[in-house]
Design a protein around this motif. Structure first.
Motif, PDB file in Angstrom:
ATOM      1  N   SER A  77       0.826  -1.343  -0.017  1.00  0.00           N
ATOM      2  CA  SER A  77      -0.238   0.092  -0.004  1.00  0.00           C
ATOM      3  C   SER A  77       0.715   1.411  -0.174  1.00  0.00           C
ATOM      4  N   VAL A  78       0.486   2.151  -0.981  1.00  0.00           N
ATOM      5  CA  VAL A  78       1.244   3.525  -0.901  1.00  0.00           C
ATOM      6  C   VAL A  78       0.190   4.637  -0.545  1.00  0.00           C
ATOM      7  N   GLY A  79      -0.973   4.216  -0.176  1.00  0.00           N
ATOM      8  CA  GLY A  79      -1.865   5.297   0.370  1.00  0.00           C
ATOM      9  C   GLY A  79      -3.447   4.532   0.449  1.00  0.00           C
ATOM     10  N   SER A  80      -4.318   5.416   0.975  1.00  0.00           N
ATOM     11  CA  SER A  80      -5.689   4.619   0.902  1.00  0.00           C
ATOM     12  C   SER A  80      -5.933   4.636  -0.548  1.00  0.00           C
ATOM     13  N   GLY A  81      -6.656   3.499  -0.883  1.00  0.00           N
ATOM     14  CA  GLY A  81      -7.009   3.145  -2.069  1.00  0.00           C
ATOM     15  C   GLY A  81      -6.012   3.225  -3.304  1.00  0.00           C
ATOM     16  N   VAL A  82      -4.760   3.155  -2.867  1.00  0.00           N
ATOM     17  CA  VAL A  82      -3.601   2.967  -4.265  1.00  0.00           C
ATOM     18  C   VAL A  82      -2.800   1.947  -3.564  1.00  0.00           C
ATOM     19  N   ARG A  83      -2.499   0.812  -4.469  1.00  0.00           N
ATOM     20  CA  ARG A  83      -1.597  -0.058  -4.079  1.00  0.00           C
ATOM     21  C   ARG A  83      -0.557  -0.093  -5.314  1.00  0.00           C
ATOM     22  N   ARG A  84       0.866  -0.792  -4.909  1.00  0.00           N
ATOM     23  CA  ARG A  84       2.046  -0.756  -5.716  1.00  0.00           C
ATOM     24  C   ARG A  84       2.556  -2.110  -5.751  1.00  0.00           C
ATOM     25  N   VAL A  85       2.762  -2.401  -7.099  1.00  0.00           N
ATOM     26  CA  VAL A  85       3.389  -3.863  -7.479  1.00  0.00           C
ATOM     27  C   VAL A  85       4.881  -3.384  -7.992  1.00  0.00           C
ATOM     28  N   GLU A  86       6.007  -4.060  -7.633  1.00  0.00           N
ATOM     29  CA  GLU A  86       7.321  -3.704  -8.225  1.00  0.00           C
ATOM     30  C   GLU A  86       7.779  -4.945  -8.946  1.00  0.00           C
ATOM     31  N   ALA A  87       8.512  -4.990  -9.847  1.00  0.00           N
ATOM     32  CA  ALA A  87       9.057  -6.038 -10.640  1.00  0.00           C
ATOM     33  C   ALA A  87      10.486  -5.928 -11.135  1.00  0.00           C
ATOM     34  N   TYR A  88      11.080  -6.980 -11.227  1.00  0.00           N
ATOM     35  CA  TYR A  88      12.325  -6.949 -12.187  1.00  0.00           C
ATOM     36  C   TYR A  88      11.853  -7.564 -13.626  1.00  0.00           C
ATOM     37  N   VAL A  89      12.643  -6.883 -14.674  1.00  0.00           N
ATOM     38  CA  VAL A  89      12.537  -7.600 -15.824  1.00  0.00           C
ATOM     39  C   VAL A  89      13.800  -7.892 -16.503  1.00  0.00           C
ATOM     40  N   GLY A  90      14.015  -8.755 -17.594  1.00  0.00           N
ATOM     41  CA  GLY A  90      15.132  -8.892 -18.301  1.00  0.00           C
ATOM     42  C   GLY A  90      16.295  -9.596 -17.438  1.00  0.00           C
ATOM     43  N   LEU A  91      17.488  -9.155 -17.709  1.00  0.00           N
ATOM     44  CA  LEU A  91      18.417  -9.962 -16.661  1.00  0.00           C
ATOM     45  C   LEU A  91      18.501  -9.710 -15.368  1.00  0.00           C
ATOM     46  N   ASP A  92      17.873  -8.382 -14.965  1.00  0.00           N
ATOM     47  CA  ASP A  92      17.803  -8.606 -13.562  1.00  0.00           C
ATOM     48  C   ASP A  92      16.653  -9.314 -12.923  1.00  0.00           C
ATOM     49  N   SER A  93      15.789  -9.724 -13.684  1.00  0.00           N
ATOM     50  CA  SER A  93      14.907 -10.738 -13.434  1.00  0.00           C
ATOM     51  C   SER A  93      15.422 -12.002 -13.223  1.00  0.00           C
ATOM     52  N   PHE A  94      16.264 -12.075 -14.388  1.00  0.00           N
ATOM     53  CA  PHE A  94      17.068 -13.491 -14.286  1.00  0.00           C
ATOM     54  C   PHE A  94      18.010 -13.872 -12.924  1.00  0.00           C
ATOM     55  N   ARG A  95      18.803 -12.596 -12.632  1.00  0.00           N
ATOM     56  CA  ARG A  95      19.693 -12.599 -11.445  1.00  0.00           C
ATOM     57  C   ARG A  95      18.951 -12.659 -10.221  1.00  0.00           C
ATOM     58  N   HIS A  96      17.875 -11.997 -10.119  1.00  0.00           N
ATOM     59  CA  HIS A  96      16.986 -12.274  -8.850  1.00  0.00           C
ATOM     60  C   HIS A  96      16.404 -13.823  -8.573  1.00  0.00           C
ATOM     61  N   LEU A  97      16.058 -14.361  -9.731  1.00  0.00           N
ATOM     62  CA  LEU A  97      15.593 -15.613  -9.695  1.00  0.00           C
ATOM     63  C   LEU A  97      16.616 -16.724  -9.276  1.00  0.00           C
ATOM     64  N   ALA A  98      17.896 -16.287  -9.983  1.00  0.00           N
ATOM     65  CA  ALA A  98      18.958 -17.015  -9.575  1.00  0.00           C
ATOM     66  C   ALA A  98      19.532 -16.797  -8.009  1.00  0.00           C
TER      67      ALA A  98
END
Length: 896
Positions: free
Chosen positions: A704-725
């Motif tokens: 949550s970042v405030g009433s009625g507002v949510r936030r998703v965060e994500a990695y993409v590409g190589l950063d996603s691969f490194r995170h999964l590794a």
């Protein structure tokens, strides 16, 4: 005459006189001085300041405006509104006083069948600035108004400025005489209830200096050109033309009052002033809330979100004070939609989202009211136990500040409990809070950034962005700026500057906007200046037309007019496009999984990373998060083509292209399409050519970042691969440590957690048993000080505040009915020192109070505490002072 007709006649009148109709800006603009747009001229400020050349010499608009400094006056007077519509006509160095007066006069007095409003000329008055003889003479020449109906007023009333250094000038206001039923004769200077202001004509001709009020600034000199800025209050004109006493009776606000009256036990206009105030608050605030939500504001705890939350809560509280206990906000939003929709169609098209956010706030506040009511009951009970009949101003203020209770709600609840309220104390605390808020606002208020040095370039040489098609471009240096000042040359060994900027005629560098951060790369010289090299660390837009490249010069020198090569770092751009395209994919997946109400509320993307904010009530389930991630990656694997094109704004919207709420878009917009209907958004950012180039998308979390507002965060590409590794390596390490296969790790960890919890419970049980044994010994060994039996003891380390409260109860029970004081203190966890003091009724009769003794106990351990006469507690940070604290308590009891 209906309000929508009043608006149409105004715009038609000025369009026929050569003005360009400009749509209302959002009530949210990027201005350091404004929480909301509060005047019709705000969107034209860059033109008045000379920062940009206007695309037209004459303009007209009807601007949505919001002013909240006088929010507490709404409803109590019939002149204050938080939302209003300001109709205006503007001249940028074209016509001046004579035409401004003539245009206003003809619209006001021309017959209705000729497109005017049909006001009786004999009932119109004018005011002018003290020494503005020209305006006074023009009123007589142009309109035939007699001198006795033209009054002169000082700077506070008839001299306009923005409150900061910048353009200013005398003004002339037009008033309508409502007749003797509304007050005494004598014109506006005698009575502004009878003579109501309907139009203000500002003759913007001077530049003002620093100052702290409307009257104490210096006039520095004339502007390069004279401008006109006028504002006609649509609601006030509607009030007069519809023949009603105040704006709340007009066609845009009365329907809200009628909606409330249909369900309230007590009606409107039945002689109860307090009830009428509540009706007007509901009408005003409901309309403003709908406009704010429509422009992208969500309820929150600060800034614009706090204002919206406060407005909605005042609506809900006022309804309850009228005796309405069922939910009503959804119906109010529907009424506002029906009344305002003809002028603001976004209230109709976006109604589902507006209503959902407003109703969610009503639901949440009803829970808050329940909590606040319990606090009130405790405060009322404590007041009565003291034998008092007045609830303290401090208690009333806490209810207001923490739970949003207005004073009238506290007064009503107090009356029901047989109490009154210290209103003076409450108002004193409120005044202190307002002064703090004013000081904070004054500290933040600032002059507009001086962009005049860039103006020549803004007017003549807008930068061509080539970055959609190429990463390297040959360009000419149009200007060099060092700390905001234009210079002819800059070199590595030149000026020591905080900010060096190059303005190019064309560039492949993306300037930060739309949630995408700026490109990085280099700018190098050619020919004779081939040794010149600079690193680009940031790129920002100036007046939406110039790209300012912030650089660090590494070698050589750059000269205005030189030809250079601007080159974006290809790895940076590739990562940036992955992040931006990934944001669109996540947005589309959110809407597919959650539905169309998951609307974008902001985003940020950079190489390898994205975050996306969206309107939604409550956290997502694990299943929803997994679905969003899966839908996103399925679209990546589908290798959709990414296609972009430009079209007219209205056509793009008709196609279903998503737009960001509160964002101002030009007539021509760029649309980015990924996979046909999968994702279609208005966007000026850079993107991959095919969705597979985004690479894997891994959601990191949702919050949550405030009433009625949510936030998703994500990695993409190589950063996603490194995170999964890393996750895989972590899982392998856990499996190795626990000596189980990877798939059994979750169950094994769960078993260990349960065993740990059981062991901690057993430790807590044993510690409490030991503490109770110590307490029994302490009770048996109680010392007598004066007439009181005293237990003042240090307990074992790790004893919690809850344990101490339980133990003092045990000891107090063992000491019987004789006067007794029990004080326990311990070294708690995290370097805390909890302490508790209990005083039984017999000791209280002798004058001992736990909430006073706890302060004595707390001082030596750097602690604070509070509570009631029978039980008080606190916490400190200085364990070295425990023995001194117990000694101080004994000494205090001995002195009594």
């Amino acid at each position: 005459m209906q309000t929508h007709e009043i608006r149409k006649r105004f715009l038609d009148h000025f369009v026929k006189r050569g003005h360009t109709e400009v749509p209302s800006a959002s009530v949210i603009l990027d201005d350091p001085n404004l929480l909301f747009v509060n005047a019709g001229m705000v969107q034209f400020v860059p033109y008045f300041l000379g920062q940009r050349t206007p695309p037209w010499s004459r303009a007209t608009s009807i601007q949505k405006c919001i002013r909240t400094p006088d929010i507490d006056e709404v409803g109590h007077t019939t002149r204050h509104n938080t939302f209003f519509q300001m109709a205006g006509n503007f001249s940028f160095g074209d016509y001046f006083k004579r035409e401004a007066i003539e245009y206003a006069w003809t619209l006001l007095t021309n017959p209705v069948d000729e497109g005017g409003y049909g006001f009786d000329p004999e009932r119109l008055w004018a005011t002018v600035y003290l020494d503005d003889d020209e305006a006074a003479q023009l009123w007589q020449e142009v309109t035939g108004m007699p001198p006795e109906r033209i009054q002169r007023r000082g700077m506070a009333d008839n001299y306009w400025s923005m409150g900061i250094p910048g353009p200013c000038g005398p003004s002339s206001e037009i008033y309508y005489d409502r007749g003797p039923d509304y007050g005494v004769e004598g014109g506006p200077i005698a009575n502004e209830d009878r003579y109501i202001e309907i139009w203000n004509l500002v003759f913007m001709q001077n530049v003002r200096g620093e100052g702290t009020s409307k009257e104490d600034f210096e006039i520095l000199g004339p502007l390069p050109r004279k401008n006109i800025d006028t504002g006609m209050g649509v609601e006030r004109v509607a009030c007069l033309l519809q023949g009603v006493d105040n704006v709340y009776e007009t066609d845009l606000l009365r329907p809200v009052i009628d909606t409330v009256a249909a369900v309230a036990p007590r009606g409107y206009g039945q002689g109860n002033h307090d009830d009428d105030v509540r009706y007007r608050i509901i009408a005003d605030h409901s309309r403003t809330a709908a406009i704010l939500i429509g422009d992208g504001v969500s309820p929150g705890n600060d800034g614009r979100g706090y204002v919206l939350r406060r407005l909605l809560r005042r609506v809900i509280r006022s309804a309850k004070l009228l005796g309405i206990n069922d939910p009503i906000v959804g119906e109010l939003m529907a009424t506002v939609r029906d009344a305002m929709g003809p002028s603001y169609p976004e209230l109709v098209s976006d109604f589902e989202r507006i209503q959902r956010i407003a109703v969610a706030e009503e639901t949440a506040f009803n829970r808050t009211l329940a909590s606040g009511s319990r606090l009130f009951e405790e405060a009322a009970r404590a007041t009565k136990q003291k034998g008092a009949t007045v609830l303290s101003g401090s208690d009333a203020f806490t209810l207001h500040d923490t739970y949003g209770f207005p004073l009238e709600l506290t007064l009503e609840m107090a009356a029901e409990a047989g109490l009154s309220v210290d209103e003076e104390g409450f108002r004193s605390l409120m005044a202190e809070q307002r002064e703090r808020a004013k000081a904070d606002a004054a500290a933040r208020k600032q002059a507009h950034a001086d962009l005049s040095a860039y103006r020549e370039l803004v007017d003549k040489h807008p930068t061509e962005f080539t970055g959609f098609d190429e990463l390297t471009s040959e360009a000419t240096i149009l200007g060099i700026f060092v700390d905001g000042k234009r210079v002819p040359v800059v070199s590595r060994n030149g000026q020591q500057a905080e900010r060096i900027e190059l303005i190019l005629d064309r560039t492949p560098f993306y300037a930060e906007s739309g949630g995408q951060i700026a490109d990085e790369g280099t700018i190098t010289g050619t020919g004779a200046s081939s040794t010149a090299k600079a690193v680009v660390s940031d790129v920002q837009k100036i007046a939406r037309t110039l790209w300012a490249h912030r650089i660090t010069v590494e070698s050589g020198e750059f000269v205005e007019g030189d030809t250079v090569i601007a080159a974006v770092d290809p790895r940076w751009r590739h990562g940036a496009t992955q992040g931006h395209s990934g944001t669109h994919m996540v947005h589309a997946a959110l809407r597919q999984v959650l539905g169309p109400n998951a609307v974008q509320a902001g985003s940020l993307n950079r190489p390898g990373y994205l975050r996306f904010d969206f309107n939604w009530q409550g956290p997502l389930t694990e299943e929803q998060r997994n679905q969003i991630e899966e839908v996103t990656n399925e679209a990546v694997e589908a290798d959709y083509e990414v296609h972009s094109f430009t079209t007219e704004l209205e056509k793009a919207k008709a196609m279903g292209a998503m737009a960001l709420f509160g964002e101002v878009y030009p007539e021509e917009v760029r649309v980015v399409e990924i996979g046909g209907p999968f994702s279609l958004e208005l966007c000026g950012g850079t993107h991959v050519a095919h969705s597979a180039q985004i690479g894997p998308v891994t959601l990191l979390g949702e919050s949550s970042v405030g009433s009625g507002v949510r936030r998703v965060e994500a990695y993409v590409g190589l950063d996603s691969f490194r995170h999964l590794a890393k996750e895989r390596a972590l899982m392998a390490a856990l499996a190795s440590t626990l000596k189980v296969p990877s798939q059994e790790v979750p169950n094994r960890v769960a078993q260990l957690v349960e065993r740990l919890k059981a062991a901690e419970k057993e430790l807590d049980r044993m510690r409490l048993a030991n503490a109770r044994a110590a307490a029994a010994n302490a009770a048996a060994g109680a010392e007598t000080i004066g007439k009181v039996r005293v237990v003042a003891q240090r307990m074992a380390g790790g004893t919690s505040a809850a344990d101490l409260r339980s133990l003092v109860g045990d000891i107090r029970g063992k000491l019987g009915s004789d006067p007794a004081v029990i004080a326990l203190i311990a070294e708690g966890d995290n370097d805390t020192v909890p302490f508790v003091v209990a005083v039984n009724p017999a000791a209280q009769d002798l004058g001992f109070k736990a909430n006073e003794l706890v302060k004595v106990l707390g001082a030596p351990v750097n602690g604070r505490g509070g509570g009631k006469a029978e039980l008080a507690q606190g916490s400190g940070k200085g364990a070295a002072g425990i023995d001194a604290a117990l000694a101080a308590l004994r000494a205090e009891i001995g002195r009594s």
